[in-house]
Design a protein around this motif. Structure first.
Motif, PDB file in Angstrom:
ATOM      1  N   ASP A   1      -8.710  -8.455  11.182  1.00  0.00           N
ATOM      2  CA  ASP A   1      -9.031  -8.795   9.788  1.00  0.00           C
ATOM      3  C   ASP A   1      -9.233  -7.534   8.941  1.00  0.00           C
ATOM      4  O   ASP A   1      -8.817  -7.471   7.785  1.00  0.00           O
ATOM      5  N   ALA A   2      -9.883  -6.538   9.563  1.00  0.00           N
ATOM      6  CA  ALA A   2     -10.171  -5.306   8.825  1.00  0.00           C
ATOM      7  C   ALA A   2      -8.889  -4.613   8.383  1.00  0.00           C
ATOM      8  O   ALA A   2      -8.862  -3.936   7.352  1.00  0.00           O
ATOM      9  N   VAL A   3      -7.825  -4.785   9.159  1.00  0.00           N
ATOM     10  CA  VAL A   3      -6.551  -4.158   8.800  1.00  0.00           C
ATOM     11  C   VAL A   3      -6.019  -4.767   7.495  1.00  0.00           C
ATOM     12  O   VAL A   3      -5.628  -4.055   6.570  1.00  0.00           O
ATOM     13  N   ALA A   4      -6.066  -6.115   7.425  1.00  0.00           N
ATOM     14  CA  ALA A   4      -5.628  -6.781   6.195  1.00  0.00           C
ATOM     15  C   ALA A   4      -6.542  -6.404   5.027  1.00  0.00           C
ATOM     16  O   ALA A   4      -6.072  -6.058   3.937  1.00  0.00           O
ATOM     17  N   TRP A   5      -7.839  -6.445   5.254  1.00  0.00           N
ATOM     18  CA  TRP A   5      -8.791  -6.171   4.174  1.00  0.00           C
ATOM     19  C   TRP A   5      -8.708  -4.709   3.716  1.00  0.00           C
ATOM     20  O   TRP A   5      -8.777  -4.420   2.524  1.00  0.00           O
ATOM     21  N   GLY A   6      -8.559  -3.811   4.673  1.00  0.00           N
ATOM     22  CA  GLY A   6      -8.477  -2.383   4.340  1.00  0.00           C
ATOM     23  C   GLY A   6      -7.239  -2.077   3.509  1.00  0.00           C
ATOM     24  O   GLY A   6      -7.309  -1.374   2.493  1.00  0.00           O
ATOM     25  N   TYR A   7      -6.095  -2.629   3.929  1.00  0.00           N
ATOM     26  CA  TYR A   7      -4.861  -2.411   3.165  1.00  0.00           C
ATOM     27  C   TYR A   7      -4.946  -3.087   1.795  1.00  0.00           C
ATOM     28  O   TYR A   7      -4.474  -2.552   0.796  1.00  0.00           O
TER      29      TYR A   7
ATOM     30  N   GLY B   1       4.888  -1.382   7.608  1.00  0.00           N
ATOM     31  CA  GLY B   1       4.651  -1.290   6.162  1.00  0.00           C
ATOM     32  C   GLY B   1       5.248  -0.019   5.589  1.00  0.00           C
ATOM     33  O   GLY B   1       5.906  -0.039   4.546  1.00  0.00           O
ATOM     34  N   ASP B   2       5.037   1.078   6.292  1.00  0.00           N
ATOM     35  CA  ASP B   2       5.529   2.383   5.834  1.00  0.00           C
ATOM     36  C   ASP B   2       7.060   2.392   5.746  1.00  0.00           C
ATOM     37  O   ASP B   2       7.639   2.805   4.733  1.00  0.00           O
ATOM     38  N   LEU B   3       7.723   1.907   6.798  1.00  0.00           N
ATOM     39  CA  LEU B   3       9.186   1.948   6.838  1.00  0.00           C
ATOM     40  C   LEU B   3       9.814   0.932   5.888  1.00  0.00           C
ATOM     41  O   LEU B   3      10.856   1.190   5.279  1.00  0.00           O
ATOM     42  N   PHE B   4       9.155  -0.233   5.749  1.00  0.00           N
ATOM     43  CA  PHE B   4       9.684  -1.248   4.835  1.00  0.00           C
ATOM     44  C   PHE B   4       9.538  -0.772   3.388  1.00  0.00           C
ATOM     45  O   PHE B   4      10.443  -0.975   2.570  1.00  0.00           O
ATOM     46  N   ALA B   5       8.414  -0.112   3.102  1.00  0.00           N
ATOM     47  CA  ALA B   5       8.220   0.442   1.757  1.00  0.00           C
ATOM     48  C   ALA B   5       9.321   1.467   1.455  1.00  0.00           C
ATOM     49  O   ALA B   5       9.903   1.475   0.365  1.00  0.00           O
ATOM     50  N   HIS B   6       9.633   2.313   2.441  1.00  0.00           N
ATOM     51  CA  HIS B   6      10.700   3.299   2.282  1.00  0.00           C
ATOM     52  C   HIS B   6      12.035   2.603   1.994  1.00  0.00           C
ATOM     53  O   HIS B   6      12.787   3.002   1.105  1.00  0.00           O
TER      54      HIS B   6
ATOM     55  N   PHE C   1       0.831  -1.209   0.000  1.00  0.00           N
ATOM     56  CA  PHE C   1       0.000   0.000   0.000  1.00  0.00           C
ATOM     57  C   PHE C   1       0.868   1.262   0.000  1.00  0.00           C
ATOM     58  O   PHE C   1       0.664   2.175  -0.809  1.00  0.00           O
ATOM     59  N   TYR C   2       1.889   1.300   0.893  1.00  0.00           N
ATOM     60  CA  TYR C   2       2.717   2.508   0.984  1.00  0.00           C
ATOM     61  C   TYR C   2       3.709   2.604  -0.178  1.00  0.00           C
ATOM     62  O   TYR C   2       4.088   3.714  -0.561  1.00  0.00           O
ATOM     63  N   LEU C   3       4.126   1.463  -0.729  1.00  0.00           N
ATOM     64  CA  LEU C   3       4.976   1.529  -1.931  1.00  0.00           C
ATOM     65  C   LEU C   3       4.214   2.227  -3.053  1.00  0.00           C
ATOM     66  O   LEU C   3       4.757   3.075  -3.765  1.00  0.00           O
ATOM     67  N   ALA C   4       2.923   1.879  -3.196  1.00  0.00           N
ATOM     68  CA  ALA C   4       2.112   2.481  -4.263  1.00  0.00           C
ATOM     69  C   ALA C   4       1.758   3.924  -3.924  1.00  0.00           C
ATOM     70  O   ALA C   4       1.836   4.816  -4.775  1.00  0.00           O
ATOM     71  N   LYS C   5       1.391   4.165  -2.674  1.00  0.00           N
ATOM     72  CA  LYS C   5       0.878   5.486  -2.309  1.00  0.00           C
ATOM     73  C   LYS C   5       1.981   6.538  -2.165  1.00  0.00           C
ATOM     74  O   LYS C   5       1.865   7.645  -2.661  1.00  0.00           O
ATOM     75  N   LYS C   6       3.062   6.187  -1.467  1.00  0.00           N
ATOM     76  CA  LYS C   6       4.075   7.195  -1.159  1.00  0.00           C
ATOM     77  C   LYS C   6       5.270   7.167  -2.099  1.00  0.00           C
ATOM     78  O   LYS C   6       6.019   8.133  -2.170  1.00  0.00           O
ATOM     79  N   HIS C   7       5.480   6.032  -2.770  1.00  0.00           N
ATOM     80  CA  HIS C   7       6.684   5.922  -3.591  1.00  0.00           C
ATOM     81  C   HIS C   7       6.375   5.696  -5.071  1.00  0.00           C
ATOM     82  O   HIS C   7       7.279   5.427  -5.859  1.00  0.00           O
TER      83      HIS C   7
END
Lengths: 91, 417
Positions: free
Chosen positions: B186-192, B377-382, B50-56
């Motif tokens: 579950d909502a965290v996985a589904w939301g992301y 997720g955010d830091l790993f995407a970075h 999600f963060y790779l697509a959104k922020k990077h």
């Protein structure tokens, strides 16, 4: 939960035992001559196998002796138990 | 284009008996090549995508999952979120995640049911008291809310706790982080997943990784049950199975995978409106919105990938629960399960590059990864996008086990690992 066949006491409940991690990791003979990489390898790095793994166990609430075990970590099935200093009975 | 979830979309869909809701994410076949592939479709992996697509701006990416998304530890934890860690590096990491949690439902347009109901950690002996007081001071120096409560204040905050001085491990006080709480796992996985899919990320389920193809010191792609997929960057977020992936490329990780158990009771009316954890007796409890008590037990001490664990561990936890909460003595437990957690020797995670170019690992979260999901997720995407760690995860590199610069949270964090 499973039963462990202690080589000294026979079959006992697993909760009597404590796990000692991967077996056959030999303490370096010349610690002063090791590089940091070699130390890290000895202290921390583990194969952590999913499948047949060789392990050390201690009969902590029994005879308190250490021994080795061949165990499948994917289903907790114990294939063999052997004493310290012996060669693993499978490959 | 995804339809936005709102009160209006709810009303609109009510007219068609809720039979025409749009699919939350696609079920694509893998392409021949991606700019990056994430191995593992749990919360951390999906958040990374999600963060790779959104922020990077990396849209041509895929998440491959051997089972179904959120079916591993994301769906098996006790949903506790907190950031009251002792060391500066951990405080930075976990509070970064907590700050993202606070706006996550809005960011994802998906209700993750984040509830800041507070997390209280109990002290049962003099050493606990000293350690927990020290931790509250350390937390506050790092800008993390933490207060020390004496026994009476603990009782006021959670009246069902047995604070009698006569019990085996009497309650001598506790710490409270009010910003902490729980979320719907579950909502965290589904939301992301929904958010990542909307930006073009391919989520490929039932696709197990069988091998990693290398060309010298760089990666070329992955062999999967759905064929070979080419890529130059691979992010491994496989939790308990991280070592299985690492062994494919002859990397040894400082991890041991062990079952961590949890259980839930039959649903009852609201009785506990916070999360209470006890380090010394290793029992923690909260109540889900359905009314079930959610109880966390400890890890088994041996390596296992069986997702069950031993009965004596559950028994020990329930003994402690009953001593602390005699009111629960006649409740029935409905379900018990185990998740496979990958534990580092210093009980801190690894979010790191490796010596192989294009291969990154996010693992070692051990018993407490859920709370960190958005931050991880955010830091790993970075880290993947820039081929450099963010300053918040620089200390969590794989080389710390060689340099000795560990982030030793064993016993220092608010729970025993």
């Amino acid at each position: 939960m499973f039963l462990i066949n202690c080589p000294y006491c026979g079959e006992r409940d697993q909760s009597e035992f404590s796990a000692g991690g991967e077996a056959h990791i030999v303490r370096p003979k010349q610690p002063t001559e090791l590089s940091d990489d070699q130390w890290a390898e000895f202290l921390f790095m583990r194969k952590n196998i999913k499948g047949i793994q060789l392990e050390r166990w201690n009969h902590a609430h029994g005879c308190r002796k250490w021994f080795n075990m061949v165990r499948d970590t994917s289903n907790d099935k114990i294939h063999a138990v052997y004493k310290m200093g012996e060669k693993p009975p499978i490959k | 284009m995804k339809n936005k979830y709102s009160i209006f979309s709810l009303i609109k869909n009510a007219f068609s008996y809720h039979e025409n809701w749009q699919r939350a994410w696609r079920d694509p076949e893998p392409k021949k090549e991606y700019d990056a592939i994430i191995i593992g479709g749990g919360g951390h992996g999906l958040a990374t995508a999600f963060y790779l697509a959104k922020k990077h701006g990396m849209k041509n990416i895929a998440v491959v999952e051997k089972g179904w998304i959120g079916g591993g530890n994301t769906g098996r934890n006790t949903t506790i979120i907190r950031s009251n860690y002792l060391w500066d590096a951990s405080a930075g990491l976990y509070d970064h995640a907590l700050k993202i949690w606070e706006g996550l439902s809005q960011e994802l347009n998906y209700n993750v049911m984040f509830s800041q109901r507070g997390v209280m950690n109990l002290a049962h002996n003099l050493q606990d008291v000293r350690d927990l007081k020290r931790r509250t001071h350390a937390n506050r120096l790092n800008g993390i809310d933490a207060v020390w409560l004496n026994t009476e204040e603990v009782k006021n905050f959670c009246p069902i706790i047995n604070t009698s001085p006569d019990i085996r491990y009497p309650v001598l006080g506790g710490t409270l982080q009010k910003r902490a709480g729980t979320a719907r796992h579950d909502a965290v996985a589904w939301g992301y997943a929904r958010g990542a899919d909307a930006m073009g990320v391919d989520i490929i389920q039932n696709c197990e990784v069988k091998g990693i193809k290398r060309n010298g010191d760089s990666v070329e792609g992955i062999e999967t049950t759905k064929g070979f997929i080419k890529t130059k960057k691979i992010g491994v977020v496989a939790a308990g199975h991280s070592s299985v992936i690492a062994n494919m490329v002859d990397i040894k990780l400082p991890l041991e995978s062990k079952p961590l158990q949890a259980l839930v009771s039959e649903p009852v009316k609201p009785i506990i409106d916070t999360v209470v954890m006890s380090n010394a007796v290793h029992a923690y409890v909260s109540q889900s919105d359905k009314g079930e008590l959610v109880i966390g037990a400890g890890t088994d001490a041996y390596v296992s990938y069986t997702q069950r664990g031993s009965h004596d561990v559950v028994e020990g936890t329930l003994k402690a629960i009953l001593e602390l909460y005699p009111i629960f003595s006649r409740m029935k437990m409905l379900r018990q399960w185990g998740g496979i957690v990958d534990i580092c020797p210093d009980a801190s995670p690894i979010i790191s590059k490796t010596h192989i170019k294009g291969l990154y690992f996010n693992c070692g979260w051990g018993t407490g990864g859920f709370k960190a999901t958005p931050g991880s997720g955010d830091l790993f995407a970075h880290t993947i996008a820039n081929d450099e760690p963010h300053k918040l995860n620089a200390d969590f590199n794989i080389n710390r086990f060689v340099s000795g610069d560990l982030v030793d949270e064993h016993g220092a964090a608010a729970v025993a690992h």
